[in-house]
Design a protein around this motif. Structure first.
Motif, PDB file in Angstrom:
ATOM      1  N   MET A 169     -51.952  70.561  63.184  1.00 28.71           N
ATOM      2  CA  MET A 169     -51.470  70.045  61.898  1.00 28.71           C
ATOM      3  C   MET A 169     -50.918  68.641  62.064  1.00 28.71           C
ATOM      4  SD  MET A 169     -49.650  73.217  59.919  1.00 28.71           S
ATOM      5  CE  MET A 169     -49.492  72.321  58.379  1.00 28.71           C
ATOM      6  N   TYR A 170     -51.083  67.827  61.018  1.00 27.28           N
ATOM      7  CA  TYR A 170     -50.547  66.475  61.036  1.00 27.28           C
ATOM      8  C   TYR A 170     -50.104  66.119  59.640  1.00 27.28           C
ATOM      9  CZ  TYR A 170     -50.066  61.528  62.122  1.00 27.28           C
ATOM     10  OH  TYR A 170     -49.563  60.259  62.305  1.00 27.28           O
ATOM     11  N   ALA A 171     -48.857  65.731  59.481  1.00 28.99           N
ATOM     12  CA  ALA A 171     -48.292  65.300  58.200  1.00 28.99           C
ATOM     13  C   ALA A 171     -48.575  66.315  57.091  1.00 28.99           C
ATOM     14  CB  ALA A 171     -48.818  63.917  57.822  1.00 28.99           C
ATOM     15  N   GLY A 172     -48.423  67.604  57.399  1.00 28.05           N
ATOM     16  CA  GLY A 172     -48.561  68.643  56.389  1.00 28.05           C
ATOM     17  C   GLY A 172     -49.982  69.104  56.137  1.00 28.05           C
ATOM     18  N   ARG A 173     -50.936  68.451  56.790  1.00 21.58           N
ATOM     19  CA  ARG A 173     -52.336  68.811  56.556  1.00 21.58           C
ATOM     20  C   ARG A 173     -52.964  69.336  57.832  1.00 21.58           C
ATOM     21  NH1 ARG A 173     -53.152  62.957  53.868  1.00 21.58           N
ATOM     22  NH2 ARG A 173     -51.916  63.328  52.012  1.00 21.58           N
ATOM     23  N   MET A 174     -54.029  70.081  57.649  1.00 22.94           N
ATOM     24  CA  MET A 174     -54.771  70.590  58.784  1.00 22.94           C
ATOM     25  C   MET A 174     -55.635  69.461  59.337  1.00 22.94           C
ATOM     26  SD  MET A 174     -54.502  73.459  59.971  1.00 22.94           S
ATOM     27  CE  MET A 174     -54.658  75.059  59.315  1.00 22.94           C
ATOM     28  N   ALA A 175     -55.500  69.159  60.629  1.00 20.90           N
ATOM     29  CA  ALA A 175     -56.326  68.098  61.203  1.00 20.90           C
ATOM     30  C   ALA A 175     -57.572  68.689  61.844  1.00 20.90           C
ATOM     31  CB  ALA A 175     -55.532  67.299  62.231  1.00 20.90           C
ATOM     32  N   GLU A 176     -57.386  69.795  62.557  1.00 14.50           N
ATOM     33  CA  GLU A 176     -58.537  70.393  63.238  1.00 14.50           C
ATOM     34  C   GLU A 176     -58.245  71.861  63.459  1.00 14.50           C
ATOM     35  OE1 GLU A 176     -59.964  68.178  66.514  1.00 14.50           O
ATOM     36  OE2 GLU A 176     -61.499  69.647  67.038  1.00 14.50           O
ATOM     37  N   ILE A 177     -59.275  72.691  63.370  1.00 16.67           N
ATOM     38  CA  ILE A 177     -59.098  74.111  63.673  1.00 16.67           C
ATOM     39  C   ILE A 177     -60.348  74.600  64.387  1.00 16.67           C
ATOM     40  CG2 ILE A 177     -59.977  74.843  61.402  1.00 16.67           C
ATOM     41  CD1 ILE A 177     -57.909  77.173  61.587  1.00 16.67           C
ATOM     42  N   GLY A 178     -60.187  75.457  65.350  1.00 16.00           N
ATOM     43  CA  GLY A 178     -61.357  75.977  66.041  1.00 16.00           C
ATOM     44  C   GLY A 178     -60.973  76.828  67.227  1.00 16.00           C
ATOM     45  N   ASP A 179     -62.005  77.301  67.907  1.00 18.34           N
ATOM     46  CA  ASP A 179     -61.822  78.091  69.109  1.00 18.34           C
ATOM     47  C   ASP A 179     -61.012  77.283  70.125  1.00 18.34           C
ATOM     48  OD1 ASP A 179     -62.606  80.311  70.941  1.00 18.34           O
ATOM     49  OD2 ASP A 179     -63.494  78.622  72.016  1.00 18.34           O
ATOM     50  N   VAL A 180     -60.064  77.942  70.804  1.00 17.90           N
ATOM     51  CA  VAL A 180     -59.103  77.196  71.614  1.00 17.90           C
ATOM     52  C   VAL A 180     -59.786  76.400  72.728  1.00 17.90           C
ATOM     53  CG1 VAL A 180     -58.476  79.097  73.180  1.00 17.90           C
ATOM     54  CG2 VAL A 180     -56.802  77.338  72.638  1.00 17.90           C
ATOM     55  N   ALA A 181     -60.784  76.998  73.375  1.00 17.19           N
ATOM     56  CA  ALA A 181     -61.467  76.291  74.467  1.00 17.19           C
ATOM     57  C   ALA A 181     -62.231  75.093  73.923  1.00 17.19           C
ATOM     58  CB  ALA A 181     -62.413  77.248  75.180  1.00 17.19           C
ATOM     59  N   GLU A 182     -62.862  75.312  72.771  1.00 12.29           N
ATOM     60  CA  GLU A 182     -63.662  74.265  72.163  1.00 12.29           C
ATOM     61  C   GLU A 182     -62.779  73.062  71.773  1.00 12.29           C
ATOM     62  OE1 GLU A 182     -67.014  72.473  70.803  1.00 12.29           O
ATOM     63  OE2 GLU A 182     -66.826  74.235  72.088  1.00 12.29           O
ATOM     64  N   VAL A 183     -61.659  73.347  71.109  1.00 11.01           N
ATOM     65  CA  VAL A 183     -60.810  72.252  70.640  1.00 11.01           C
ATOM     66  C   VAL A 183     -60.127  71.541  71.809  1.00 11.01           C
ATOM     67  CG1 VAL A 183     -58.771  71.664  69.273  1.00 11.01           C
ATOM     68  CG2 VAL A 183     -60.420  73.303  68.381  1.00 11.01           C
ATOM     69  N   LEU A 184     -59.661  72.297  72.786  1.00 13.62           N
ATOM     70  CA  LEU A 184     -58.941  71.663  73.889  1.00 13.62           C
ATOM     71  C   LEU A 184     -59.880  70.875  74.797  1.00 13.62           C
ATOM     72  CD1 LEU A 184     -56.232  74.264  74.930  1.00 13.62           C
ATOM     73  CD2 LEU A 184     -56.087  72.359  73.362  1.00 13.62           C
ATOM     74  N   ARG A 185     -61.112  71.342  74.960  1.00 14.90           N
ATOM     75  CA  ARG A 185     -62.039  70.614  75.841  1.00 14.90           C
ATOM     76  C   ARG A 185     -62.739  69.494  75.101  1.00 14.90           C
ATOM     77  NH1 ARG A 185     -63.769  75.824  78.370  1.00 14.90           N
ATOM     78  NH2 ARG A 185     -62.156  76.147  79.943  1.00 14.90           N
ATOM     79  N   ARG A 186     -63.083  69.744  73.828  1.00  9.98           N
ATOM     80  CA  ARG A 186     -63.812  68.727  73.069  1.00  9.98           C
ATOM     81  C   ARG A 186     -63.172  68.523  71.708  1.00  9.98           C
ATOM     82  NH1 ARG A 186     -67.693  71.127  76.146  1.00  9.98           N
ATOM     83  NH2 ARG A 186     -67.777  72.946  74.806  1.00  9.98           N
ATOM     84  N   PRO A 187     -61.970  67.949  71.687  1.00  6.14           N
ATOM     85  CA  PRO A 187     -61.320  67.720  70.393  1.00  6.14           C
ATOM     86  C   PRO A 187     -62.137  66.726  69.572  1.00  6.14           C
ATOM     87  CG  PRO A 187     -60.150  66.567  72.133  1.00  6.14           C
ATOM     88  CD  PRO A 187     -61.182  67.414  72.806  1.00  6.14           C
ATOM     89  N   ARG A 188     -62.276  67.000  68.275  1.00  3.62           N
ATOM     90  CA  ARG A 188     -63.082  66.113  67.433  1.00  3.62           C
ATOM     91  C   ARG A 188     -62.220  65.204  66.569  1.00  3.62           C
ATOM     92  NH1 ARG A 188     -68.498  67.723  66.719  1.00  3.62           N
ATOM     93  NH2 ARG A 188     -68.476  67.233  64.505  1.00  3.62           N
ATOM     94  N   HIS A 189     -60.996  65.636  66.268  1.00  4.10           N
ATOM     95  CA  HIS A 189     -60.116  64.773  65.482  1.00  4.10           C
ATOM     96  C   HIS A 189     -59.409  63.786  66.412  1.00  4.10           C
ATOM     97  CE1 HIS A 189     -57.040  63.398  62.711  1.00  4.10           C
ATOM     98  NE2 HIS A 189     -57.674  64.013  61.728  1.00  4.10           N
ATOM     99  N   PRO A 190     -59.391  62.512  66.063  1.00  4.09           N
ATOM    100  CA  PRO A 190     -58.753  61.515  66.954  1.00  4.09           C
ATOM    101  C   PRO A 190     -57.297  61.850  67.261  1.00  4.09           C
ATOM    102  CG  PRO A 190     -59.964  60.422  65.194  1.00  4.09           C
ATOM    103  CD  PRO A 190     -59.999  61.875  64.883  1.00  4.09           C
ATOM    104  N   TYR A 191     -56.589  62.488  66.298  1.00  2.00           N
ATOM    105  CA  TYR A 191     -55.197  62.841  66.568  1.00  2.00           C
ATOM    106  C   TYR A 191     -55.112  63.953  67.613  1.00  2.00           C
ATOM    107  CZ  TYR A 191     -50.590  64.875  66.135  1.00  2.00           C
ATOM    108  OH  TYR A 191     -49.356  65.387  66.417  1.00  2.00           O
TER     109      TYR A 191
END
Lengths: 331, 320
Positions: free
Chosen positions: A233-255
């Motif tokens: 989450m960033y500033a009250g909004r959802m920035a990125e959501i996904g499978d934990v391995a996927e997001v931690l290894r290949r984050p797509r949101h610059p934040y």
């Protein structure tokens, strides 16, 4: 991950929380949507003020006025709960939704023995006699790993160590057999070795009982170990959501990417840490467009105008017009 | 030549009940040993890290180093001066401006009624020094702007407040800065900014740091040499890379094992057993013996000496 997301325990759709102030309308939670399946742990990360706790409080109906749910839906096992009266909500809390907070001492009554607090909770929510409730309380303490539960049931909270208190709170939360547990920074006040014990316990109990868990924390390491999916989450909004391995290894949101690489562990052996310039904007001064644009090196004109990007901008994964494409980098 | 030398430092706190209770209830005096026979050295321009869990005595050591708390036994020497030696007031005054401290909570450590300018120059004003333009120059040095000098602390975020604390610590041109959990109250991305700032300042100004933290990854990033504290005692001391590559003491091994990692997803952590014992009734022998996987009978009776093993020093009978 094998979790049944078609029949989620908790389902949020466009949840928006508003606070009316003299300086205008603030939205600490703005259009947040996600589901949690039975037996699944969803980790919610973000910096202070990102709206993590506010989302949790909105779900259990514990928003302090003037904060109020201004839009969207909260469904528990398919049934809407954001429209319930406060009396109906009170009956739901503790029974179907359990809560674990950062400081175990605030969740325990210092004047009552641990056992009395447990039996009171059990008898409020389940139809059991005094003796049966007591036996159940002992079993609950035993299950969360408190040694000599039959004797410790007569102790007061101050006689327990920090880790033991948090175990007692977990026993208290789970004794009414809720289908959803909201854990708000459950290990932040604890030492590393105790934290490891509590996370292992939480994971084990959820898996065994099929409880859905909303794990709110600022510690990405905790999420990496415990969660199945992660929501940033960033500033009250959802920035990125996904499978934990996927997001931690290949984050797509610059934040999300910046957050991950600014941890000291991620840049081991480097003289300087990668840092995100600037700070999260205040809710009173949210810019037009994407809230992260001012700090983002990928930002273009489109990011600074019009409505903020939503998760649909990247197939429900990332709220970004120009998400990081990992495949392209490698190709 | 080491700049800071801490030798056999101990600190006990009297936690006895009042006299009348002791007489009526026939209780003895009780002492809490917060720091137990700790020795270490920090070379000039070095960064020494103290890690440990709550109650391990890290902050007490920091407070003794800056002179906020007198030691029960042992000595502290900073640049050859003992901060508790009362015979030489000039050297003492000098030392006061050579040693500064940064605290954990940037909300509690700034006076809300003072303007930032007054907060920053306070260490210089206290000794009657020249302060014109000093606050503005320091604010720019720590990444804020000169106009911020006229503002009040509440106008700043946590990370900016910690920058103000750093500016205040720098104003008396110190040689040593004791940092007690300087980034624990900050978010990760802000923590990175503050840690980078501290590294830059160290290079620019040739500072020596004592870095106190519970966060192993932060200590690893910042420090040259690390002491691991357990119940007031240093159980292992080694150079940063060596400590993380080959921890010798079972407690250090456990700490490194259970610390959350972001690179191993869904890792099943071996649950550590037990908790830190009561510092009032310390167990004889090794304080870690009850929780230790390799403990032998000797561990709970005989206190392990601090011995050298290659570049590491370790207080364990069986470490190798």
């Amino acid at each position: 991950m094998g979790h049944d997301l078609a029949n989620p325990v908790l389902s949020l759709r466009d949840l928006t929380v508003e606070i009316k102030t003299r300086r205008g309308l603030l939205k600490p939670v703005d259009g947040v949507s996600f589901d949690i399946a039975p037996g699944e742990i969803l980790g919610i990360v973000g910096e202070s003020g990102a709206g993590k706790s506010m989302t949790g409080n909105a779900v259990i109906g514990l928003l302090d006025p003037p904060a109020r749910i201004a839009g969207g839906e909260v469904r528990l096992a398919g049934q809407r709960i954001d429209t319930l009266s406060s009396e109906e909500m009170r009956r739901l809390r503790g029974k179907q939704i359990g809560m674990i907070f950062q400081d175990p001492l605030t969740s325990l009554n210092p004047l009552l023995r641990i056992g009395d607090q447990l039996t009171e909770t059990i008898r409020t929510h389940l139809d059991l006699g005094a003796n049966a409730a007591r036996e159940r309380a002992i079993a609950a303490l035993d299950e969360v790993g408190i040694p000599a539960a039959e004797e410790r049931i007569n102790s007061y909270p101050h006689e327990f160590s920090g880790g033991m208190r948090q175990r007692a709170v977990i026993a208290l939360t789970l004794c009414a057999e809720p289908s959803l547990v909201i854990a708000d920074e459950p290990t932040t006040a604890l030492d590393v070795s105790v934290q490891a014990q509590i996370i292992a316990l939480l994971k084990r109990l959820c898996r065994q009982r099929g409880v859905a868990v909303m794990l709110i924390t600022h510690d990405i390491g905790v999420i990496a170990e415990a969660a199945d999916r992660i929501a940033v989450m960033y500033a009250g909004r959802m920035a990125e959501i996904g499978d934990v391995a996927e997001v931690l290894r290949r984050p797509r949101h610059p934040y999300a990417d910046g957050l991950l690489s600014s941890t000291p562990a991620a840049s081991a052996g480097q003289a300087r840490l990668r840092q995100i310039p600037g700070a999260m904007p205040r809710l009173t001064a949210l810019p037009e467009g994407c809230a992260f644009a001012a700090r983002c090196e990928r930002a273009q004109d489109r990011c600074r105008q019009g409505a903020a990007p939503r998760l649909e901008a990247d197939n429900g994964r990332t709220a970004c017009w120009f998400p990081i494409q990992h495949g392209e980098v490698e190709a | 030549m080491s700049y800071v030398t801490v030798k056999d430092l101990s600190r006990r706190f009297d936690v006895s009940k009042p006299w009348l209770n002791r007489v009526i209830e026939r209780r003895k005096k009780a002492f809490l040993t917060a720091v137990d026979d700790v020795s270490f050295e920090i070379p000039e321009k070095g960064v020494y890290g103290l890690v440990g869990e709550s109650g391990s005595g890290k902050s007490t050591i920091g407070r003794m180093l800056v002179g906020l708390l007198p030691p029960s036994e042992g000595s502290v020497q900073i640049g050859g001066i003992d901060p508790f030696d009362q015979h030489d007031p000039d050297a003492q005054a000098h030392l006061r401006s050579d040693v500064q401290m940064i605290f954990q909570d940037p909300y509690a450590s700034l006076n809300p009624r003072w303007r930032v300018r007054d907060i920053i120059v306070e260490p210089v004003v206290a000794r009657g020094g020249e302060t014109r333009g000093l606050a503005e120059q320091l604010l720019e040095q720590v990444g804020l702007s000169a106009e911020d000098a006229a503002k009040f602390p509440h106008e700043f975020s946590g990370g900016q407040r910690q920058r103000i604390c750093i500016a205040r610590a720098l104003s008396s041109r110190p040689k040593l800065i004791v940092c007690d959990e300087p980034t624990s109250a900050l978010d990760v991305s802000v923590q990175a900014q503050v840690l980078n700032l501290m590294s830059d300042l160290r290079e620019e100004l040739g500072l020596t740091y004592l870095f106190i933290s519970h966060d192993l990854t932060v200590v690893r990033h910042m420090c040259d040499r690390i002491g691991v504290l357990y119940l007031g005692r240093i159980v292992e001391e080694a150079d940063s890379e060596q400590l993380f590559a080959a921890p010798k003491h079972p407690y250090t091994q456990m700490l490194l094992e259970v610390a959350p990692r972001i690179d191993e997803i869904g890792r099943e952590v071996p649950e550590p057993v037990g908790e830190i014992p009561d510092p009032i009734n310390r167990p004889p022998g090794c304080a870690y013996a009850q929780r230790c996987p390799i403990a032998q009978p000797i561990c709970s009776s005989q206190r392990p000496e601090f011995r050298k093993l290659g570049g590491t020093s370790v207080a364990c009978h069986f470490a190798d």
